[in-house]
Design an enzyme around this catalytic site. Sequence first.
Site, PDB file in Angstrom:
ATOM      1  N   ARG A   1     -29.822  32.700 -22.781  1.00 41.91           N
ATOM      2  CA  ARG A   1     -28.366  32.803 -22.708  1.00 41.91           C
ATOM      3  C   ARG A   1     -27.751  32.974 -24.100  1.00 41.91           C
ATOM      4  NH1 ARG A   1     -25.449  30.368 -18.582  1.00 41.91           N
ATOM      5  NH2 ARG A   1     -24.097  29.271 -20.026  1.00 41.91           N
TER       6      ARG A   1
ATOM      7  N   ARG B   1     -28.758  37.085 -33.689  1.00 38.37           N
ATOM      8  CA  ARG B   1     -28.239  38.280 -34.360  1.00 38.37           C
ATOM      9  C   ARG B   1     -28.566  38.288 -35.840  1.00 38.37           C
ATOM     10  NH1 ARG B   1     -22.931  36.652 -32.157  1.00 38.37           N
ATOM     11  NH2 ARG B   1     -22.853  37.474 -30.024  1.00 38.37           N
TER      12      ARG B   1
ATOM     13  N   ARG C   1     -28.068  18.154 -13.016  1.00 36.30           N
ATOM     14  CA  ARG C   1     -27.615  17.364 -14.151  1.00 36.30           C
ATOM     15  C   ARG C   1     -26.138  17.090 -13.962  1.00 36.30           C
ATOM     16  NH1 ARG C   1     -30.901  14.502 -16.795  1.00 36.30           N
ATOM     17  NH2 ARG C   1     -29.833  14.701 -18.808  1.00 36.30           N
TER      18      ARG C   1
ATOM     19  N   ARG D   1     -22.270  17.032 -27.174  1.00 34.10           N
ATOM     20  CA  ARG D   1     -21.275  17.753 -27.974  1.00 34.10           C
ATOM     21  C   ARG D   1     -19.937  17.036 -27.916  1.00 34.10           C
ATOM     22  NH1 ARG D   1     -21.703  23.221 -24.251  1.00 34.10           N
ATOM     23  NH2 ARG D   1     -21.373  22.187 -22.273  1.00 34.10           N
TER      24      ARG D   1
ATOM     25  N   GLU E   1     -19.419  14.346 -24.764  1.00 36.14           N
ATOM     26  CA  GLU E   1     -20.077  14.744 -23.517  1.00 36.14           C
ATOM     27  C   GLU E   1     -21.474  14.124 -23.449  1.00 36.14           C
ATOM     28  OE1 GLU E   1     -19.235  18.881 -22.892  1.00 36.14           O
ATOM     29  OE2 GLU E   1     -21.096  19.128 -21.767  1.00 36.14           O
TER      30      GLU E   1
ATOM     31  N   TYR F   1     -27.293  28.664 -11.834  1.00 34.49           N
ATOM     32  CA  TYR F   1     -26.561  28.408 -13.082  1.00 34.49           C
ATOM     33  C   TYR F   1     -25.632  29.594 -13.365  1.00 34.49           C
ATOM     34  CZ  TYR F   1     -26.303  26.779 -18.040  1.00 34.49           C
ATOM     35  OH  TYR F   1     -25.917  26.334 -19.279  1.00 34.49           O
TER      36      TYR F   1
ATOM     37  N   ASP G   1     -22.295  31.552 -14.479  1.00 34.75           N
ATOM     38  CA  ASP G   1     -21.104  31.475 -15.321  1.00 34.75           C
ATOM     39  C   ASP G   1     -19.895  31.808 -14.452  1.00 34.75           C
ATOM     40  OD1 ASP G   1     -22.253  30.760 -17.738  1.00 34.75           O
ATOM     41  OD2 ASP G   1     -22.726  32.833 -18.272  1.00 34.75           O
TER      42      ASP G   1
HETATM   43  N1  UDP Z   1     -28.618  25.313 -26.758  1.00 38.20           N
HETATM   44  C1  UDP Z   1     -29.270  24.732 -27.836  1.00 38.20           C
HETATM   45  N2  UDP Z   1     -28.558  24.301 -28.903  1.00 38.20           N
HETATM   46  C2  UDP Z   1     -27.199  24.396 -28.937  1.00 38.20           C
HETATM   47  C3  UDP Z   1     -26.528  24.995 -27.850  1.00 38.20           C
HETATM   48  C4  UDP Z   1     -27.276  25.433 -26.775  1.00 38.20           C
HETATM   49  O1  UDP Z   1     -30.484  24.615 -27.824  1.00 38.20           O
HETATM   50  O2  UDP Z   1     -26.600  23.955 -29.936  1.00 38.20           O
HETATM   51  C5  UDP Z   1     -29.427  25.755 -25.612  1.00 38.20           C
HETATM   52  C6  UDP Z   1     -29.766  24.627 -24.682  1.00 38.20           C
HETATM   53  O3  UDP Z   1     -31.058  24.862 -24.176  1.00 38.20           O
HETATM   54  C7  UDP Z   1     -28.754  24.760 -23.596  1.00 38.20           C
HETATM   55  C8  UDP Z   1     -28.573  26.261 -23.498  1.00 38.20           C
HETATM   56  O4  UDP Z   1     -28.729  26.703 -24.840  1.00 38.20           O
HETATM   57  O5  UDP Z   1     -29.195  24.201 -22.388  1.00 38.20           O
HETATM   58  C9  UDP Z   1     -27.247  26.705 -22.958  1.00 38.20           C
HETATM   59  O6  UDP Z   1     -26.212  26.060 -23.659  1.00 38.20           O
HETATM   60  P1  UDP Z   1     -24.697  26.322 -23.387  1.00 38.20           P
HETATM   61  O7  UDP Z   1     -23.945  25.512 -24.360  1.00 38.20           O
HETATM   62  O8  UDP Z   1     -24.480  27.793 -23.351  1.00 38.20           O
HETATM   63  O9  UDP Z   1     -24.556  25.751 -21.928  1.00 38.20           O
HETATM   64  P2  UDP Z   1     -23.237  25.404 -21.111  1.00 38.20           P
HETATM   65  O10 UDP Z   1     -23.265  23.940 -20.992  1.00 38.20           O
HETATM   66  O11 UDP Z   1     -22.091  25.889 -21.911  1.00 38.20           O
HETATM   67  O12 UDP Z   1     -23.419  26.094 -19.793  1.00 38.20           O
END
Ligand code: UDP
Length: 370
Positions: free
Chosen positions: A169, A173, A246, A277, A303, A351, A353
């Site tokens: 996901r 870059r 989860r 976060r 969170e 999952y 979006d």
């Molecule tokens: N992820 C990570 N480090 C970060 C942010 C995301 O490893 O700082 C990985 C982690 O495996 C996570 C996935 O990317 O489950 C998707 O994160 P995202 O924040 O996109 O998920 P959301 O909760 O926003 O759906």
Amino acid sequence: MYDYLVVGAGLYGAVFAHEAKKAGKSVLVIDKRPNIAGNVYTEETEGINVHKYGAHIFHTNNKEVWNYVNKFAEFNRFTNSPVANYKGELYSLPFNMYTFNKMWGVVTPEEAAEKIAEQRKEITGEPKNLEEQAISLVGRDIYEKLIKGYTEKQWGRDCKDLPSFIIKRLPVRLTFDNNYFNALYQGIPVGGYTQMVANMLEGIEVRLDTDYLKNKAELDAIAEKVIYTGPIDAYFDFKLGTLEYRSVRFENELLDIPNFQGNAAVNYTDRETPWTRIIEHKWFEFGKDKNGNDLPKTVISREFSSEWKPGDEPYYPVNDEKNGALYAEYKKLAETEQNIIFGGRLGEYKYYDMDAVIASALELTKKELQ
Ligand code: UDP
């Protein structure tokens, strides 16, 4: 008698209900929570639209979906650029030249590519799990500092036991671009998601605090067909076993300061910090109130991720092999049910979006309402 009973007033249900009404159908929407908008629900506190069930940043490459949501809300120019905090060291996300420079001191894309190529050598063959996929994308250093701890907190599982698609996901870059999403269109609805969903549901009867599964016989009797967006295993009373989800718990604080962390999202990527976060909601709307004035206070949400148990809100399906196989069994059962359609993140155990959920609901309306 209603043509449709829509169970769940989240995005999937609201889009379907809107289209059904437009097609001349009679619709009743119910939700067991006291509010519409499902997990995209926002609530105003001190002029700040607080994302009560976690941060939602709308992003899509799908022009049809983008045009669709713009009928119900104006979107601002918010671009998601989270910051990772690893034991006090700050890194830019997603993984880009700023991240590589901070991690390794590399300056050119060529140097960064070399560093990654060197570190990915430890993975031979097709990556089998999230850990291997991550190392193969960005190398071990970034995996250890920015991925492993965060992922294991979020999912409560070892990275070796998680599917690799989760990490795909995130963009990688070799440019100085902190935009988290590879999306043509992105933004936050001005005035909050709740208002956007309320606009979708305008003129449609909505009953809140109404639990479908607890009143199923009665509710089924008043509609020809049901659109069910709750958990598919709960619908079948968990008779084949429970699917894993989860859940997330938030600790919200109103602070009498104008700026706590200078960004909407800061991810705590070490294993020890108990939260995954912190969201500072005002930055989704640039720290301004609806009249364009600077907001003097701020609301933050820590969170905490946990395994779902009965009574909690499910947030994320755990799309590993075991749960995938169980879901396939439930899906077979669902196909034998009459007059009901299962949709959305919980109904399809996917999952999704926000844009994908809307696309999927629109897809259904095309088949169902012609
Ligand atoms: N992820 C990570 N480090 C970060 C942010 C995301 O490893 O700082 C990985 C982690 O495996 C996570 C996935 O990317 O489950 C998707 O994160 P995202 O924040 O996109 O998920 P959301 O909760 O926003 O759906």
